[in-house]
Design a protein around this motif. Structure first.
Motif, PDB file in Angstrom:
ATOM      1  N   ALA A 163       0.447  -4.271   1.833  1.00  0.00           N
ATOM      2  CA  ALA A 163       0.064  -2.854   1.725  1.00  0.00           C
ATOM      3  C   ALA A 163      -1.379  -2.725   1.256  1.00  0.00           C
ATOM      4  O   ALA A 163      -2.145  -1.886   1.771  1.00  0.00           O
ATOM      5  CB  ALA A 163       1.002  -2.133   0.757  1.00  0.00           C
ATOM      6  N   VAL A 164      -1.789  -3.543   0.284  1.00  0.00           N
ATOM      7  CA  VAL A 164      -3.172  -3.497  -0.194  1.00  0.00           C
ATOM      8  C   VAL A 164      -4.127  -3.918   0.925  1.00  0.00           C
ATOM      9  O   VAL A 164      -5.222  -3.351   1.074  1.00  0.00           O
ATOM     10  CB  VAL A 164      -3.338  -4.386  -1.440  1.00  0.00           C
ATOM     11  N   ALA A 165      -3.713  -4.909   1.715  1.00  0.00           N
ATOM     12  CA  ALA A 165      -4.561  -5.354   2.827  1.00  0.00           C
ATOM     13  C   ALA A 165      -4.785  -4.227   3.825  1.00  0.00           C
ATOM     14  O   ALA A 165      -5.916  -3.980   4.265  1.00  0.00           O
ATOM     15  CB  ALA A 165      -3.920  -6.566   3.515  1.00  0.00           C
ATOM     16  N   LEU A 166      -3.724  -3.541   4.193  1.00  0.00           N
ATOM     17  CA  LEU A 166      -3.861  -2.435   5.140  1.00  0.00           C
ATOM     18  C   LEU A 166      -4.623  -1.272   4.531  1.00  0.00           C
ATOM     19  O   LEU A 166      -5.419  -0.607   5.210  1.00  0.00           O
ATOM     20  CB  LEU A 166      -2.477  -1.986   5.601  1.00  0.00           C
ATOM     21  N   ALA A 167      -4.397  -1.024   3.235  1.00  0.00           N
ATOM     22  CA  ALA A 167      -5.149   0.057   2.572  1.00  0.00           C
ATOM     23  C   ALA A 167      -6.634  -0.269   2.539  1.00  0.00           C
ATOM     24  O   ALA A 167      -7.483   0.625   2.693  1.00  0.00           O
ATOM     25  CB  ALA A 167      -4.614   0.272   1.161  1.00  0.00           C
ATOM     26  N   GLY A 168      -6.978  -1.549   2.327  1.00  0.00           N
ATOM     27  CA  GLY A 168      -8.381  -1.936   2.375  1.00  0.00           C
ATOM     28  C   GLY A 168      -8.993  -1.719   3.748  1.00  0.00           C
ATOM     29  O   GLY A 168     -10.143  -1.270   3.866  1.00  0.00           O
ATOM     30  N   CYS A 169      -8.224  -2.010   4.796  1.00  0.00           N
ATOM     31  CA  CYS A 169      -8.712  -1.747   6.152  1.00  0.00           C
ATOM     32  C   CYS A 169      -8.935  -0.255   6.368  1.00  0.00           C
ATOM     33  O   CYS A 169      -9.914   0.150   7.016  1.00  0.00           O
ATOM     34  CB  CYS A 169      -7.725  -2.297   7.180  1.00  0.00           C
ATOM     35  N   HIS A 196      -6.205   0.327  12.156  1.00  0.00           N
ATOM     36  CA  HIS A 196      -7.363  -0.104  11.375  1.00  0.00           C
ATOM     37  C   HIS A 196      -7.421  -1.630  11.300  1.00  0.00           C
ATOM     38  O   HIS A 196      -8.514  -2.216  11.361  1.00  0.00           O
ATOM     39  CB  HIS A 196      -7.304   0.494   9.973  1.00  0.00           C
ATOM     40  N   LEU A 197      -6.269  -2.266  11.160  1.00  0.00           N
ATOM     41  CA  LEU A 197      -6.235  -3.733  11.158  1.00  0.00           C
ATOM     42  C   LEU A 197      -6.683  -4.287  12.503  1.00  0.00           C
ATOM     43  O   LEU A 197      -7.456  -5.256  12.566  1.00  0.00           O
ATOM     44  CB  LEU A 197      -4.827  -4.214  10.817  1.00  0.00           C
ATOM     45  N   LEU A 198      -6.230  -3.676  13.584  1.00  0.00           N
ATOM     46  CA  LEU A 198      -6.659  -4.113  14.907  1.00  0.00           C
ATOM     47  C   LEU A 198      -8.164  -3.940  15.076  1.00  0.00           C
ATOM     48  O   LEU A 198      -8.833  -4.799  15.682  1.00  0.00           O
ATOM     49  CB  LEU A 198      -5.901  -3.315  15.976  1.00  0.00           C
TER      50      LEU A 198
END
Length: 447
Positions: free
Chosen positions: A77-83, A131-133
């Protein structure tokens, strides 16, 4: 959804952008501020994409690997929030340097407050994964765009300015100029005036081509930002439908208030006065029959007036002629009440659904009312036809012109009502006239 006629149909009256410059666009492009901003965007894309890509490939696999334990969920979740946080930066950068204004994606929707609800919302959001993509796709593209843009930019300006610095080679390197070719037997240097001029010409071609190449590269950047960092088509459509629903509700409430006001101030007031007059006539019937007869006669006139007002009010809600005979007859009836001669031509293969038919009727009715009140026209025309899956309405008058949707007039409200059903209002009304209004509505027929 209101727009100027010239912008939509290619018949605008404004002078094309750039015609006031003495130099053609190809020659001034390398020195324009837009070119410098776009080149700056390409330069910044590389470090930003490196940081974003490093974050994504470090945090997402870590979170995925830790999913066997509970720690994987918060890390992911933190990774996606950072993206998503990088997405804010990228949208701001595209807006400032490319002029690409991309709306923020749909916000995270949590059923209840708390860290677990937030993590679930981040992981379930399609925007987070887009956003990750973007973080994965942007990195190789940024490397490619940076390499191409910097190479063309430096080569172009270096060769273009070669006559200014080629003297460095004979003065300090012991050669006549830049070595173009060399082996064990002979070497070719760019050292004579002809070769220097050709080198400068090649540099000029590179310099003139670089802005357009950079523009093509940043166009791809803009597409990536729009497609992956903005709201999805579904969410944008939901927002649009919510806005349209609000317009429809407000329009319906305004219509109800208008009907209530017309009833209260018109027919209701006349009926109250009629009841009082009949009561007085009843009291005078025995004492003064002639006065009572005059009062009854006046009351009879009031009844006729009240009935006419009620008919007008009913016609404003939904005319019976529209239900019984369709748009052709209903619009002809409206045109007959206009203060200027109106030609009406309706060419429809079938009747649309009642909702679309009613909107078309009231649209033309309001436009004809505007012609009667404001246009000072001598004649007008109404044309209705079907174009593929659209119902087209065109109203033209030869009046003074100057109609403008943006002024918040009745045209603005009309445009909002059309927009609520995926319709379009297009206005072309130069000062001095004539005025042309085209309305588009979706074509739907009853089964």
């Amino acid at each position: 959804m209101a727009t100027e006629y010239g912008q939509r149909y290619g018949r605008g009256h404004d002078r094309p952008a750039g015609t006031g410059h003495r130099l053609p666009a190809a020659l001034r492009a390398p020195f324009e501020a837009r070119t410098l901003r776009e080149f700056g965007h390409v330069l910044l894309s590389l470090p930003v994409s490196i940081v974003l890509f490093t974050w994504a490939v470090a945090m997402v696999p870590l979170g995925a690997g830790l999913l066997v334990t509970f720690l994987g969920i918060p890390v992911l979740a933190v990774a996606l929030a950072g993206c998503r946080g990088f997405g804010v930066l990228e949208r701001a950068r595209a807006r400032a340097l490319l002029g690409v204004d991309v709306a923020d994606p749909e916000p995270l929707r949590t059923a209840k407050p708390g860290a677990l609800a937030w993590m679930g919302a981040v992981l379930k959001s399609g925007s987070s994964w887009r956003h990750l993509l973007y973080a994965v796709v942007q990195f190789p593209w940024a490397v490619f765009a940076f390499s191409v843009a910097v190479s063309f930019w430096t080569v172009g300006w270096s060769l273009l300015s070669y006559p200014l610095w080629f003297w460095v080679f004979p003065a300090y390197a012991g050669t006549g100029g830049v070595q173009l070719y060399g082996d064990a037997h002979h070497s070719v240097y760019l050292d004579n005036p002809f070769e220097i001029a050709v080198t400068c010409l090649v540099g000029l071609l590179f310099t003139l081509a670089t802005p357009w190449l950079v523009r093509a590269l940043t166009t791809v950047d803009g597409l990536l930002v729009r497609g992956l960092l903005g709201p999805s088509r579904l969410s944008a459509r939901v927002v649009e439908l919510e806005s349209d629903r609000g317009v429809v509700v407000d329009a319906a409430a305004a219509d109800l208030r208008r009907i209530e006001r017309d009833l209260h101030d018109g027919a209701q007031a006349r009926l109250v006065g009629l009841a009082m007059d009949l009561g007085l006539a009843k009291e005078k019937l025995r004492e003064d029959p002639q006065a009572a007869a005059r009062m009854v006669d006046e009351a009879h006139g009031e009844v006729k007036t009240a009935l006419q007002e009620l008919r007008d009010l009913a016609r404003g809600i939904h005319p019976a002629v529209l239900t019984d005979r369709g748009l052709d007859a209903a619009l002809s009836a409206v045109a007959s009440r206009c203060t200027v001669p109106v030609r009406v031509e309706v060419d429809l293969p079938a009747r649309p659904v009642p909702a679309i038919e009613g909107i078309a009727y009231f649209t033309v009715s309001e436009l004809l009312q505007n012609i009667s009140k404001h246009s000072r026209a001598r004649s007008a025309s109404v044309d209705v036809w079907r174009a593929e899956d659209r119902l087209m309405l065109q109203v033209i008058d030869d009046g003074v012109g100057g109609a403008d949707v943006s002024r918040g007039s009745g045209l603005a409200g009309l445009a909002g009502r059309l927009d609520a059903v995926d319709g379009v209002l297009v206005v072309d009304s130069p000062a001095g006239g004539p005025t042309r209004v085209i309305a588009e509505l979706p074509w739907r027929t009853t089964a």
